[in-house]
Write a protein that holds these residues in place. Structure first.
Motif, PDB file in Angstrom:
ATOM      1  N   HIS A  97       2.439   1.971  -3.389  1.00 14.73           N
ATOM      2  CA  HIS A  97       1.488   2.416  -4.410  1.00 14.73           C
ATOM      3  C   HIS A  97       0.619   3.580  -3.929  1.00 14.73           C
ATOM      4  O   HIS A  97      -0.377   3.924  -4.570  1.00 14.73           O
ATOM      5  CB  HIS A  97       0.604   1.242  -4.853  1.00 14.73           C
ATOM      6  CG  HIS A  97       1.375   0.213  -5.596  1.00 14.73           C
ATOM      7  ND1 HIS A  97       2.042  -0.824  -4.977  1.00 14.73           N
ATOM      8  CD2 HIS A  97       1.628   0.078  -6.912  1.00 14.73           C
ATOM      9  CE1 HIS A  97       2.646  -1.557  -5.884  1.00 14.73           C
ATOM     10  NE2 HIS A  97       2.411  -1.034  -7.057  1.00 14.73           N
ATOM     11  N   ARG A  98       0.971   4.145  -2.796  1.00 19.13           N
ATOM     12  CA  ARG A  98       0.279   5.298  -2.213  1.00 19.13           C
ATOM     13  C   ARG A  98      -1.220   5.059  -2.025  1.00 19.13           C
ATOM     14  O   ARG A  98      -2.046   5.902  -2.347  1.00 19.13           O
ATOM     15  CB  ARG A  98       0.495   6.537  -3.066  1.00 19.13           C
ATOM     16  CG  ARG A  98       1.908   6.996  -3.097  1.00 19.13           C
ATOM     17  CD  ARG A  98       2.040   8.192  -3.991  1.00 19.13           C
ATOM     18  NE  ARG A  98       3.161   8.991  -3.546  1.00 19.13           N
ATOM     19  CZ  ARG A  98       3.504  10.130  -4.100  1.00 19.13           C
ATOM     20  NH1 ARG A  98       2.798  10.606  -5.107  1.00 19.13           N
ATOM     21  NH2 ARG A  98       4.535  10.796  -3.664  1.00 19.13           N
ATOM     22  N   LEU A  99      -1.552   3.888  -1.521  1.00 16.52           N
ATOM     23  CA  LEU A  99      -2.949   3.563  -1.252  1.00 16.52           C
ATOM     24  C   LEU A  99      -3.243   3.734   0.232  1.00 16.52           C
ATOM     25  O   LEU A  99      -2.448   3.339   1.074  1.00 16.52           O
ATOM     26  CB  LEU A  99      -3.250   2.123  -1.668  1.00 16.52           C
ATOM     27  CG  LEU A  99      -3.231   1.840  -3.152  1.00 16.52           C
ATOM     28  CD1 LEU A  99      -3.423   0.365  -3.397  1.00 16.52           C
ATOM     29  CD2 LEU A  99      -4.312   2.621  -3.854  1.00 16.52           C
ATOM     30  N   GLN A 100      -4.393   4.303   0.515  1.00 15.99           N
ATOM     31  CA  GLN A 100      -4.855   4.452   1.888  1.00 15.99           C
ATOM     32  C   GLN A 100      -6.350   4.154   1.916  1.00 15.99           C
ATOM     33  O   GLN A 100      -7.184   5.062   2.030  1.00 15.99           O
ATOM     34  CB  GLN A 100      -4.576   5.867   2.396  1.00 15.99           C
ATOM     35  CG  GLN A 100      -3.104   6.201   2.455  1.00 15.99           C
ATOM     36  CD  GLN A 100      -2.876   7.632   2.904  1.00 15.99           C
ATOM     37  OE1 GLN A 100      -3.791   8.454   2.938  1.00 15.99           O
ATOM     38  NE2 GLN A 100      -1.653   7.931   3.257  1.00 15.99           N
TER      39      GLN A 100
ATOM     40  N   TRP B 264       0.833  -1.202   0.000  1.00 16.81           N
ATOM     41  CA  TRP B 264       0.000   0.000   0.000  1.00 16.81           C
ATOM     42  C   TRP B 264       0.869   1.255   0.000  1.00 16.81           C
ATOM     43  O   TRP B 264       0.590   2.210  -0.718  1.00 16.81           O
ATOM     44  CB  TRP B 264      -0.932   0.005   1.198  1.00 16.81           C
ATOM     45  CG  TRP B 264      -2.125  -0.886   1.065  1.00 16.81           C
ATOM     46  CD1 TRP B 264      -2.541  -1.560  -0.046  1.00 16.81           C
ATOM     47  CD2 TRP B 264      -3.069  -1.206   2.083  1.00 16.81           C
ATOM     48  NE1 TRP B 264      -3.674  -2.279   0.226  1.00 16.81           N
ATOM     49  CE2 TRP B 264      -4.025  -2.074   1.508  1.00 16.81           C
ATOM     50  CE3 TRP B 264      -3.204  -0.835   3.413  1.00 16.81           C
ATOM     51  CZ2 TRP B 264      -5.096  -2.566   2.241  1.00 16.81           C
ATOM     52  CZ3 TRP B 264      -4.275  -1.334   4.139  1.00 16.81           C
ATOM     53  CH2 TRP B 264      -5.211  -2.190   3.555  1.00 16.81           C
ATOM     54  N   ASP B 265       1.919   1.268   0.809  1.00 19.45           N
ATOM     55  CA  ASP B 265       2.803   2.432   0.854  1.00 19.45           C
ATOM     56  C   ASP B 265       3.491   2.656  -0.485  1.00 19.45           C
ATOM     57  O   ASP B 265       3.610   3.790  -0.951  1.00 19.45           O
ATOM     58  CB  ASP B 265       3.863   2.267   1.943  1.00 19.45           C
ATOM     59  CG  ASP B 265       3.305   2.416   3.344  1.00 19.45           C
ATOM     60  OD1 ASP B 265       2.186   2.974   3.477  1.00 19.45           O
ATOM     61  OD2 ASP B 265       3.966   1.982   4.296  1.00 19.45           O
TER      62      ASP B 265
END
Length: 111
Positions: free
Chosen positions: A74-77, A71-72
Motif C-alpha cells: 500500500h506504499r506506506l512508510q 505497508w509495501d
C-alpha cells in the motif's frame, strides 16, 4: 523428488496434474489488512509519534514481516511521516510572540 521424476517421465500432462502440494501460507484476510491500515493511519498509544512495525505487529498479532508486506503493498512508510507536534505548554502563545515579535492574531503581510 521421485514424484517429480515420475511426473516428468509421464510428460507434460504428468507435470501439470501434480496438485499434491498446497501453496505457501495463504495471505492475510481483508479484515486483517484493513486493521493494519487503520491502525497505521491512527494515533499510536503512549508517547510515541508513529507506529513501528513491531508495535503494530504485536497489536494485530501477526508477524513483523507481514506488516512490512502490507505497508509495501500500500506504499506506506509511517516512519518517514513528519508530523506537527503541539506544545502542552499553556504559555506557548506568549513565547511565540516573544520570539517572533508579533501576536498570532496579526496577519502575515506579503512583501
Amino acid at each position: 523428488m521421485w514424484r517429480w521424476q515420475q511426473h516428468y517421465a509421464e510428460g507434460i500432462e504428468g507435470l501439470l496434474r501434480d496438485k499434491t502440494h498446497p501453496l505457501s501460507k495463504p495471505p492475510h484476510s481483508d479484515d486483517t489488512v484493513a486493521e493494519v491500515l487503520a491502525l497505521t493511519c491512527s494515533e499510536p498509544p503512549g508517547e510515541v509519534t508513529h507506529w513501528t512495525g513491531r508495535a503494530l505487529a504485536q497489536a494485530v498479532r501477526i508477524s513483523l514481516r507481514s506488516v512490512q508486506r502490507i505497508w509495501d503493498a500500500h506504499r506506506l512508510q509511517p516512519h518517514r511521516v513528519r508530523t506537527f507536534q503541539r506544545s502542552n505548554d499553556p504559555a506557548v502563545a506568549a513565547k511565540v510572540e516573544d520570539i517572533v515579535g508579533r501576536s498570532p492574531d496579526q496577519p502575515i503581510l506579503p512583501f
